[in-house]
Design a protein around this motif. Structure first.
Motif, mmCIF file in Angstrom:
data_model
loop_
_atom_site.group_PDB
_atom_site.id
_atom_site.type_symbol
_atom_site.label_atom_id
_atom_site.label_comp_id
_atom_site.label_asym_id
_atom_site.label_seq_id
_atom_site.Cartn_x
_atom_site.Cartn_y
_atom_site.Cartn_z
ATOM 1 N N PHE A 117 -2.552 -3.312 8.959
ATOM 2 C CA PHE A 117 -2.977 -4.552 8.314
ATOM 3 C C PHE A 117 -1.877 -5.123 7.420
ATOM 4 O O PHE A 117 -1.515 -6.293 7.542
ATOM 5 N N VAL A 118 -1.346 -4.298 6.534
ATOM 6 C CA VAL A 118 -0.348 -4.774 5.566
ATOM 7 C C VAL A 118 0.908 -5.271 6.273
ATOM 8 O O VAL A 118 1.411 -6.363 5.977
ATOM 9 N N VAL A 119 1.426 -4.495 7.202
ATOM 10 C CA VAL A 119 2.666 -4.884 7.880
ATOM 11 C C VAL A 119 2.426 -6.096 8.790
ATOM 12 O O VAL A 119 3.278 -6.978 8.874
ATOM 13 N N THR A 120 1.266 -6.173 9.438
ATOM 14 C CA THR A 120 0.968 -7.345 10.267
ATOM 15 C C THR A 120 0.909 -8.602 9.405
ATOM 16 O O THR A 120 1.434 -9.654 9.793
ATOM 17 N N GLN A 121 0.274 -8.503 8.240
ATOM 18 C CA GLN A 121 0.194 -9.669 7.352
ATOM 19 C C GLN A 121 1.575 -10.097 6.877
ATOM 20 O O GLN A 121 1.853 -11.289 6.757
ATOM 21 N N ALA A 122 2.458 -9.130 6.619
ATOM 22 C CA ALA A 122 3.785 -9.435 6.094
ATOM 23 C C ALA A 122 4.785 -9.828 7.178
ATOM 24 O O ALA A 122 5.656 -10.662 6.940
ATOM 25 N N GLY A 123 4.672 -9.213 8.365
ATOM 26 C CA GLY A 123 5.727 -9.417 9.348
ATOM 27 C C GLY A 123 5.293 -9.675 10.770
ATOM 28 O O GLY A 123 6.127 -9.639 11.672
ATOM 29 N N GLY A 124 4.008 -9.877 10.998
ATOM 30 C CA GLY A 124 3.539 -10.180 12.350
ATOM 31 C C GLY A 124 3.005 -8.959 13.083
ATOM 32 O O GLY A 124 3.201 -7.819 12.663
ATOM 33 N N ILE A 125 2.340 -9.229 14.185
ATOM 34 C CA ILE A 125 1.655 -8.158 14.909
ATOM 35 C C ILE A 125 2.625 -7.174 15.563
ATOM 36 O O ILE A 125 2.310 -5.996 15.706
ATOM 37 N N GLU A 126 3.824 -7.622 15.930
ATOM 38 C CA GLU A 126 4.776 -6.695 16.540
ATOM 39 C C GLU A 126 5.181 -5.617 15.535
ATOM 40 O O GLU A 126 5.142 -4.424 15.852
ATOM 41 N N PHE B 60 1.693 0.822 12.900
ATOM 42 C CA PHE B 60 0.485 1.529 13.329
ATOM 43 C C PHE B 60 0.849 2.766 14.148
ATOM 44 O O PHE B 60 0.300 3.853 13.953
ATOM 45 N N MET B 61 1.803 2.599 15.050
ATOM 46 C CA MET B 61 2.238 3.723 15.881
ATOM 47 C C MET B 61 2.861 4.821 15.015
ATOM 48 O O MET B 61 2.543 6.009 15.182
ATOM 49 N N ALA B 62 3.742 4.434 14.093
ATOM 50 C CA ALA B 62 4.406 5.423 13.234
ATOM 51 C C ALA B 62 3.395 6.127 12.327
ATOM 52 O O ALA B 62 3.426 7.361 12.178
ATOM 53 N N ALA B 63 2.502 5.360 11.727
ATOM 54 C CA ALA B 63 1.500 5.955 10.836
ATOM 55 C C ALA B 63 0.536 6.858 11.600
ATOM 56 O O ALA B 63 0.087 7.891 11.073
ATOM 57 N N THR B 64 0.233 6.497 12.839
ATOM 58 C CA THR B 64 -0.629 7.342 13.673
ATOM 59 C C THR B 64 0.045 8.679 13.952
ATOM 60 O O THR B 64 -0.591 9.740 13.887
ATOM 61 N N LEU B 65 1.336 8.641 14.260
ATOM 62 C CA LEU B 65 2.075 9.889 14.482
ATOM 63 C C LEU B 65 2.090 10.742 13.213
ATOM 64 O O LEU B 65 1.910 11.964 13.277
ATOM 65 N N VAL C 269 -6.847 9.999 6.411
ATOM 66 C CA VAL C 269 -6.044 10.109 7.621
ATOM 67 C C VAL C 269 -6.380 8.978 8.588
ATOM 68 O O VAL C 269 -5.506 8.412 9.235
ATOM 69 N N GLU C 270 -7.662 8.615 8.684
ATOM 70 C CA GLU C 270 -8.087 7.538 9.576
ATOM 71 C C GLU C 270 -7.672 6.172 9.035
ATOM 72 O O GLU C 270 -7.232 5.294 9.776
ATOM 73 N N LEU C 271 -7.816 5.983 7.743
ATOM 74 C CA LEU C 271 -7.569 4.686 7.137
ATOM 75 C C LEU C 271 -6.084 4.383 6.952
ATOM 76 O O LEU C 271 -5.682 3.228 7.006
ATOM 77 N N GLY C 272 -5.267 5.405 6.769
ATOM 78 C CA GLY C 272 -3.831 5.204 6.549
ATOM 79 C C GLY C 272 -3.170 4.352 7.619
ATOM 80 O O GLY C 272 -2.539 3.327 7.309
ATOM 81 N N PRO C 273 -3.280 4.734 8.903
ATOM 82 C CA PRO C 273 -2.660 3.904 9.942
ATOM 83 C C PRO C 273 -3.237 2.489 10.009
ATOM 84 O O PRO C 273 -2.495 1.527 10.233
ATOM 85 N N LEU C 274 -4.542 2.349 9.779
ATOM 86 C CA LEU C 274 -5.148 1.011 9.806
ATOM 87 C C LEU C 274 -4.628 0.133 8.671
ATOM 88 O O LEU C 274 -4.345 -1.050 8.868
ATOM 89 N N LEU C 275 -4.514 0.727 7.478
ATOM 90 C CA LEU C 275 -3.985 -0.048 6.351
ATOM 91 C C LEU C 275 -2.525 -0.424 6.578
ATOM 92 O O LEU C 275 -2.112 -1.542 6.265
ATOM 93 N N ALA C 276 -1.742 0.512 7.125
ATOM 94 C CA ALA C 276 -0.341 0.199 7.440
ATOM 95 C C ALA C 276 -0.286 -0.954 8.438
ATOM 96 O O ALA C 276 0.512 -1.887 8.292
#
Length: 195
Positions: free
Chosen positions: A35-44, A50-55, A26-33
């Motif tokens: 990381f992966v999405v930031t690497q692919a599409g930027g920090i925005e 991160f917000m969606a995965a946290t919810l 549960v803790e790692l899921g949002p962090l991995l999301a």
């Protein structure tokens, strides 16, 4: 790792155990999301992920525990507030400073409660961890406060001196091992003072 899982496992609700592996997922899921999405599409985009995965992680916790867990709820509120502000103002530093403020918030809450003669950590973990005395809770609280302040300072050093990519990697792959190391370093103390 089994010792760590056994010491920090919590019995929930109708006998269902919520162990360390599930909590890590549960803790790692949002962090991995993030990381992966930031690497692919930027920090925005990473911030949105991160917000969606946290919810989703918060909803999974509510579903699993059959109650709203306070600490994840507060974390989600801070993540959503800092994330939305960062996106609205198009300022990535806002999401990068969030761990600093979150760690200082929790450290301040723990210390503030002590100022009123309350052991907040005991209230939060009391259902899953019973220690022999209030003194034991006090020591554990002060150790956690010191660790949270250390993480806040370290986050400031990394985000202010590194690139966005460096900070994202640090947040994803540096903080979790440090959290695990801190928890592992407390096993002996908890065992000595556990009822």
């Amino acid at each position: 790792m089994k010792d760590l899982a056994r010491v920090w496992t919590r019995e929930e609700g109708a006998g269902a155990a919520v162990g360390l592996p599930e909590r890590l997922a549960v803790e790692l899921g949002p962090l991995l999301a993030f990381f992966v999405v930031t690497q692919a599409g930027g920090i925005e985009r990473g911030t949105l992920a991160f917000m969606a995965a946290t919810l989703l992680a918060l909803l999974a916790g509510v579903w699993r525990e059959r109650r709203i867990p306070l600490t994840p709820l507060l974390s989600a509120i801070l993540i959503l507030a800092f994330g939305a502000t960062s996106l609205f103002l198009a300022e990535p530093w806002i999401i990068m400073v969030r761990p600093t403020w979150m760690n200082l918030f929790y450290a301040g809450a723990l210390l503030g409660a002590l100022g009123f003669g309350q052991l907040l950590l005991k209230r939060v973990l009391g259902g899953s961890l019973v220690l022999t005395s209030d003194r034991a809770w006090l020591v554990l609280t002060l150790r956690l406060v010191a660790f949270l302040v250390f993480l806040a300072i370290l986050n400031e050093v990394v985000w202010r001196n590194g690139s966005v990519e460096t900070w994202v990697a640090f947040k994803t792959f540096g903080v979790l091992p440090m959290n695990l190391a801190f928890a592992a370093s407390q096993i002996g103390y908890v065992r000595r003072h556990r009822v």
